[in-house]
Design an enzyme around this catalytic site. Structure first.
Site, PDB file in Angstrom:
ATOM      1  N   GLY A 116       0.826  -1.195   0.000  1.00 47.49           N
ATOM      2  CA  GLY A 116       0.000   0.000   0.000  1.00 47.49           C
ATOM      3  C   GLY A 116       0.858   1.241   0.000  1.00 47.49           C
ATOM      4  O   GLY A 116       1.990   1.235  -0.473  1.00 47.49           O
ATOM      5  N   GLY A 117       0.277   2.313   0.558  1.00 41.85           N
ATOM      6  CA  GLY A 117       0.925   3.608   0.445  1.00 41.85           C
ATOM      7  C   GLY A 117       2.261   3.702   1.123  1.00 41.85           C
ATOM      8  O   GLY A 117       3.097   4.504   0.714  1.00 41.85           O
ATOM      9  N   MET A 118       2.522   2.936   2.143  1.00 41.07           N
ATOM     10  CA  MET A 118       3.768   3.106   2.883  1.00 41.07           C
ATOM     11  C   MET A 118       4.561   1.833   3.063  1.00 41.07           C
ATOM     12  O   MET A 118       5.754   1.893   3.296  1.00 41.07           O
ATOM     13  CB  MET A 118       3.472   3.691   4.272  1.00 41.07           C
ATOM     14  CG  MET A 118       3.055   5.136   4.246  1.00 41.07           C
ATOM     15  SD  MET A 118       2.911   5.732   5.903  1.00 41.07           S
ATOM     16  CE  MET A 118       4.531   5.336   6.530  1.00 41.07           C
ATOM     17  N   VAL A 121       3.740  -6.019   2.673  1.00 37.28           N
ATOM     18  CA  VAL A 121       3.539  -7.095   3.626  1.00 37.28           C
ATOM     19  C   VAL A 121       3.863  -8.427   2.964  1.00 37.28           C
ATOM     20  O   VAL A 121       3.367  -8.727   1.873  1.00 37.28           O
ATOM     21  CB  VAL A 121       2.073  -7.107   4.137  1.00 37.28           C
ATOM     22  CG1 VAL A 121       1.906  -8.184   5.200  1.00 37.28           C
ATOM     23  CG2 VAL A 121       1.701  -5.754   4.695  1.00 37.28           C
ATOM     24  N   ASP A 229      -7.606   6.183  11.816  1.00 42.54           N
ATOM     25  CA  ASP A 229      -7.909   5.865  10.424  1.00 42.54           C
ATOM     26  C   ASP A 229      -8.718   4.574  10.335  1.00 42.54           C
ATOM     27  O   ASP A 229      -8.440   3.711   9.497  1.00 42.54           O
ATOM     28  CB  ASP A 229      -6.608   5.740   9.610  1.00 42.54           C
ATOM     29  CG  ASP A 229      -6.890   5.697   8.103  1.00 42.54           C
ATOM     30  OD1 ASP A 229      -7.842   6.372   7.661  1.00 42.54           O
ATOM     31  OD2 ASP A 229      -6.173   4.973   7.400  1.00 42.54           O
TER      32      ASP A 229
END
Length: 1020
Positions: A116-118, A121, A229
């Site tokens: 994802g954005g950061m 996994v 979030d």
């Protein structure tokens, strides 16, 4: 003897956790397909509002669970090389026949789960612990600010590592390989909550799943963390149906006023403190816009109320299939959110209106207008689970009363059960699943004590649940059979619902237990509100009736269940959480027009504020509760409030005279409800404490004796309150010198408390030390010392400072009584070092005597200064402390041979007792006269010494038992004095009388008994 006692009763001590059915973590099984997978989301930390950090999630929302195996861990490169391992993995992929698997630290990489954005996994295999894990690592190319992103990942790990809850993904390890930071977490096989909802689920099933997620958030809030979030993509539903909240990457502590980083994030702090730092510079918004709260849209800091808002957006979307706000544009959505414009549910939705009302409140624009906590929101969402049960019972009863036999026959033929087994109402509250969850939680926080703790609490919880079911079933059958009126049935079910809420909250508290409050929780189980009250029809019908309006009655009942949960929070030392629940009740202006509820809420608020140390605020709450209770005729609330208010005045607020003056009013209010064992018993306990604080020990003892007798008569002695009353009796007996009776009382306390608290509860140290003082008074000091040494060994692993202090004090007192000054000094100094803040003047006085006996003059003088510090003309000379300090000072000086100096503090201590007929004061005057007679005798002042000793004997004979060893001590001193003056016959007579008393209770090695034998031999 230094008199030691615990006088303050624990009045209704000890929060509700959030909600009933958190799912149990089943744990890992084997690697080859039998993994007890726990949820882990394929995306990384939640994306920011910036387009360059948009989150990427597999379209299906399902985690890739390709297992691989140990021999072939990974044969293809990841789908993205923009991650920290990307270059390494791409290079190794050029050589597909490699003999070495790709590794990250000790983890063998099996495959890519998602990115994802950061972060990215990976599914990995943990060689050491033989389990599959999910490992998150940080992007390099995707994230511009490397240092800030790295800190975010570490922050996520720190946030999640603080939490241990079945509905939160567990962090196993945080590590770094070269310059790559990774977080290893439990691996889960399942789908995102977003994908799970898309499979046409019934609304009840959706709500149940979201309640699990809500419990995870509530647990985070209790730990001081805010998610910031939450959204359906950040929760997983495992194949076993358990829900896990993940991605706490945007979390930070909410219990501090944290400033923002300066430009460039230049502030340098230790990494352990990263969780307490803001994540971005001022003005940058974090979170996914569709789920963000108004305050987050406005660039303000996210709070627990923000999580509540995001949760409600997510649940609204999942239940109704639509957004609660306009989706025409981001600006329109933002405007709706900021102004609290919530769209009504779609027409024809099967979701009840009560659920929408709860969501609408959670979506209020002002954080303060939302629920007081996630706990309160969850309670509202899941309230009244027994509607069907009651409706069926009421329908059946109506048919019976009306003689509609045909209706009942039809119902019977259709298989429609009039009174279904109420055990179903405890599903998710106390059943096999919840028992397993509690067991896992206790083993996690206290592995060495888990077996003992579970053996204590599980049978008690099981019995409570079984009794609850029986009473519920009996009530329904009696109503359905026409033997009980509808309004009585309503009163019974209302009472039982409150008891069920207390049971639910108690089990929740255990499921989220920490080692620090486990002992409070054990006693909370024993102190669960009695179920027998719900079967007492006479008492129920005599109580103030509920509101006539059915809607208001339902709201009042709901709030009473919330207050029952708040009471559990009080008992488990979670007062702030309990106060949040109470405030949610007080915020309902319509419901609190019913004054009895208002009285109950303020009563609970005051009790919680006492636990929280807010004494002045507690007095205001008790005043409000008392006026509301008296105004509405709520006798039980008025009685309880007056008792607790009196105790607050006498102890926490230091106004004993005011409490004493109001005792007649308190007694009058409690006599109205004298048939209520719990309420009247608490009054008697408080009244005894107020009398004791004023030095009226005879009245105190009478109150406590009555309280114990009433509790024993009704089978309620084996409770925390019952134990405290019995303890207070022992303390009173100890102070008045009735050592045999005191020892029997403390032995009984130990026996009863062990049944529900176990042999290693911290309170055991206090009970044993008090028994040791009683045994010392009986001349069985070696027995006392042996018990304290055994206790020291048994509780050697305890980290409780008060427990350690109590054990060391008990050892020191016993050794002092055996004239072993050095050993006593060593233990007393250790006690002072173990808990200096709890080491009072009284303890310094004991240490002073031990130091003098050990001939350590400097230690004696230091202890003297500490004991005398603060004593001036304003000191209450009637108190125990004033008396004991000067007696100890005189004894210490006498031990050092400074006999003439010893007279002044001893005479000063006696001066405040002159003229008093109180038996305690009479006995103290006798002890001082005995001490002064011994000193005068050593000074050669035989006539004065004899007068003092005869006065001591007269005082003792007036108030003490003929078997009391202090009479023998006075006789022995008179015999020694007579022998010194050549009166052998008289000396022999005194020695003979003293020996007979010692022989009745003392151990053979008791030093004064040996002296009496020697004196008799010399006299003959």
């Amino acid at each position: 003897m230094i008199e030691f006692t615990r006088l303050t009763p624990r009045i209704d001590e000890n929060p509700v956790n959030d909600s009933p059915d958190a799912q149990l973590n089943s744990g890992a099984r084997s690697l080859a397909g039998e993994q007890g997978a726990m949820a882990f989301h394929p995306s990384s930390l939640a994306a920011t509002a910036r387009s360059d950090a948009a989150e990427v999630t597999p379209a299906s929302g399902r985690v890739d669970t390709t297992e691989g195996n140990r021999a072939t861990p990974m044969s293809a490169p990841p789908r993205s090389a923009g991650d920290p391992l990307g270059k390494l993995l791409v290079k190794r992929a050029l050589f597909p026949r490699r003999s070495q698997p790709v590794r990250l630290g000790r983890f063998t990489v099996l495959g890519l789960i998602g990115h994802g954005g950061m972060g990215v996994v990976y599914a990995c295999y943990d060689d050491q612990l033989d389990r599959k894990v999910a490992v998150k690592v940080l992007h390099r190319e995707v994230v511009r600010e490397q240092d800030n992103a790295r800190k975010r990942l570490l922050r996520e790990a720190q946030a999640m590592a603080r939490l241990s809850h079945p509905n939160i993904v567990t962090v196993h390890e945080v590590g770094q390989v070269d310059d790559t930071l990774y977080v290893a977490m439990e691996f889960v096989r399942g789908v995102t909550l977003e994908a799970w909802v898309q499979q046409s689920r019934p609304w009840r099933q959706i709500l149940a799943v979201y309640l699990q997620a809500g419990r995870g958030l509530a647990a985070a809030h209790r730990a001081g963390l805010v998610h910031r979030d939450f959204k359906p993509q950040n929760a997983m539903v495992g194949e076993d149906g358990r829900v896990k909240v993940l991605d706490f990457g945007l979390a930070r502590l909410h219990d501090e006023d944290l400033g923002e980083e300066g430009p460039g994030g230049a502030s340098v702090r230790p990494e352990s403190a990263l969780l307490r730092r803001p994540l971005t510079r001022t003005g940058v918004i974090l979170g996914t816009p569709g789920y963000m709260s108004p305050e987050q849209h406005l660039g303000l800091r996210g709070t627990a109320e923000s999580d509540q808002f995001s949760f409600c957006v997510s649940l609204y979307q999942s239940l109704y299939g639509e957004w609660p706000f306009s989706t025409e544009s981001f600006q329109a959505l933002r405007e709706d959110a900021v102004h609290g414009r919530v769209a009504p549910p779609p027409a024809g939705s099967p979701v009840p209106a009560r659920v929408f009302k709860a969501l609408r409140r959670g979506l209020r624009a002002e954080p303060g207008a939302r629920f007081a906590s996630m706990t309160a929101l969850l309670a509202e969402l899941e309230r009244d689970p027994a509607v069907t049960y009651r409706r069926v019972a009421a329908l059946a009863a109506t048919a019976v009363i009306a003689g509609a036999g045909g209706v009942i026959a039809t119902m019977g033929n259709s298989g429609f059960e009039r009174c279904p087994d109420a055990r179903a109402e405890l599903a998710g509250i106390w059943d096999e699943g919840r028992a397993a969850e509690v067991g896992a939680a206790v083993r996690a926080v206290a592995p060495t004590r888990a077996g003992e703790t579970l053996a204590l609490i599980e049978p008690q919880l099981g019995r409570y649940a079984a009794t609850w079911v029986q009473l519920r079933n009996d009530a329904c059958r009696a109503h359905a059979g026409g033997r009980r009126a509808a309004h009585v049935f309503d009163l019974q079910t209302s009472c039982l619902d409150q008891r069920r809420a207390a049971l639910d909250a108690t089990v929740d508290a255990f499921a989220l237990a920490e080692a620090t409050n486990l002992d409070d929780l054990v006693q909370t189980v024993a102190g669960l509100p009695p179920l027998a009250a719900c079967a007492d029809v006479e008492a129920l019908t005599a109580a103030i009736p509920p509101p006539a309006d059915p809607l208001l009655r339902a709201r009042v009942q709901q709030h009473r269940e919330t207050l029952a949960r708040a009471e559990v929070q009080e008992h488990t030392a979670q007062s702030r959480l309990g106060l949040q629940l109470v405030e949610s009740v007080l915020a309902d202006a319509k419901a609190t027009t019913y004054e009895p509820l208002l009285a109950e809420a303020y009563l609970r608020k005051g009790s919680l504020q006492v636990r929280d140390g807010a004494s002045a605020a507690a007095l205001q709450s008790f005043d409000a509760a008392l006026w509301a209770a008296i105004s509405s005729g709520h006798a039980s609330a008025a009685a309880l409030t007056s008792s607790r208010r009196g105790h607050l005045l006498a102890y926490q607020l230091g106004r004993p005279d005011q409490a004493q003056a109001q005792l007649r009013l308190i007694a009058a209010l409690n006599r109205v409800v004298a048939d209520d064992v719990e309420i009247y018993g608490e009054f008697l306990n408080v009244a005894g404490a107020i009398h004791a604080h004023a030095g009226n020990w005879s009245a105190a003892g009478a109150r406590w004796q009555e309280a114990v007798a009433r509790h024993e008569e009704h089978g309620r002695l084996e409770t925390p309150l019952g134990i405290n009353m019995l303890f207070n009796i022992g303390a009173q007996l100890l102070i008045v010198g009735q050592y045999e009776e005191a020892a029997a009382s403390f032995r009984r306390v130990i026996d009863l408390s062990e049944r529900f608290s176990g042999p290693n509860h911290p309170d055991r140290a206090m009970y044993e030390s008090m028994l040791a003082y009683a045994l010392t008074g009986l001349g069985r000091t070696r027995e006392a010392l042996a018990r304290m040494r055994e206790l020291e060994v048994r509780l050697s692993g305890s980290e409780n400072k008060v427990t350690r202090l109590t054990i060391l004090l008990g050892l020191g007192q016993a050794e002092l009584a055996l004239n072993d000054g050095r050993a006593a000094l060593q233990h007393l100094v250790g006690a002072q070092q173990a808990s200096p803040e709890k080491f009072s003047r009284r303890e310094w006085a004991v240490l002073m005597c031990a130091a003098a006996l050990a001939r350590d003059v400097s230690a004696m003088e230091k202890a003297r200064d500490q004991a005398l510090a603060g004593i001036d003309e304003h000191t209450d000379v009637r108190g125990l402390t004033y008396h004991e300090v000067f007696v100890a000072h005189g004894r210490a000086l006498a031990s050092l041979g400074r006999l003439r100096e010893a007279l002044e503090p001893l005479e000063r201590a006696r001066s405040v007792l002159v003229g008093s007929d109180d038996p305690v004061h009479v006995a103290r005057r006798g002890r001082l006269a005995l001490e002064l007679g011994r000193v005068r005798g050593r000074l050669g002042e035989h006539e004065v010494a004899e007068r003092e000793l005869r006065a001591a004997l007269a005082e003792f004979e007036a108030v003490l038992s003929p078997r009391n060893l202090e009479l023998a001590d006075a006789m022995l001193a008179l015999g020694e004095l007579a022998l010194a003056q050549g009166r052998r016959d008289e000396a022999g007579q005194w020695a003979s009388r003293a020996e007979a008393i010692y022989a009745a209770t003392a151990e053979p090695e008791h030093a004064p008994w040996l002296q009496a034998r020697a004196l008799l031999a010399r006299a003959r």
